[in-house]
Design a protein around this motif. Structure first.
Motif: not given
Length: 192
Positions: A101-107, A93-95, A164-168
């Motif tokens: 957008v935070y997690l993709r940017y940080l990664m 839910l947080s994602i 993996y699901r987040l980035l792909v």
């Protein structure tokens, strides 16, 4: 990260900067983020930002940590399975609610800057791993479950699947995925 010498941070200015990062990421994504845009939105000088953070990614990291602390508290349910499912569900839910957008940017930034990658791992990744590890440890110590494999591997499997699901982006990070991942982890439990 060493504290910088000089005036202490103003809580009001710090909050305004982190709120500006939140708003800009929601509105424009990582591509619309710049020190100038943050300073303008927060109504602070660029020097203030540079004095408090070594990079723009460090500001995003601090804002993301603040966000995660509010949106993914550790539940304390009666059964391990329910506790674990709720933890995953709140993470998804947080994602879905802007954390992506935070997690993709940080990664992405962590792949470009080795020093930041170390800070990201220490301040974010290891903290999230510790939360999940503590859920697994509490369940084993209370005698609810026993795992067939060491728990570090389970933590990698869970977060690996999520990242993996987040980035792909090939499948959603949703309630159904939280249920599926819970079932996978329960499959790593030994029969009672």
């Amino acid at each position: 990260m060493k504290a910088k010498i000089g005036r202490p941070r103003s809580e009001k200015s710090q909050g305004a900067i982190l709120d500006a990062v939140d708003a800009l990421l929601k509105e424009k994504g990582g591509a619309g983020l710049s020190i100038e845009a943050i300073a303008s939105r927060a109504k602070v000088g660029k020097k203030t930002i540079y004095r408090w953070w070594p990079s723009i990614a460090d500001i995003v990291l601090e804002a993301g940590l603040r966000r995660a602390a509010k949106s993914i508290p550790v539940p304390a349910e009666k059964s391990f399975e329910e506790t674990f499912r709720i933890f995953l569900s709140r993470s998804m839910l947080s994602i879905a609610d802007g954390g992506d957008v935070y997690l993709r940017y940080l990664m992405a930034y962590a792949q470009q800057d080795e020093l930041f990658r170390a800070r990201f791992r220490e301040q974010f990744v290891e903290k999230r791993r510790a939360v999940l590890s503590s859920i697994l440890l509490q369940a084993t110590e209370s005698g609810q479950i026993k795992f067939k494999h060491e728990t570090g591997l389970l933590v990698d499997i869970v977060f690996g699947a999520m990242w993996y699901r987040l980035l792909v982006g090939h499948s959603p990070l949703d309630e159904a995925f939280a249920d599926e991942l819970t079932a996978v982890v329960m499959g790593y439990c030994e029969e009672k």
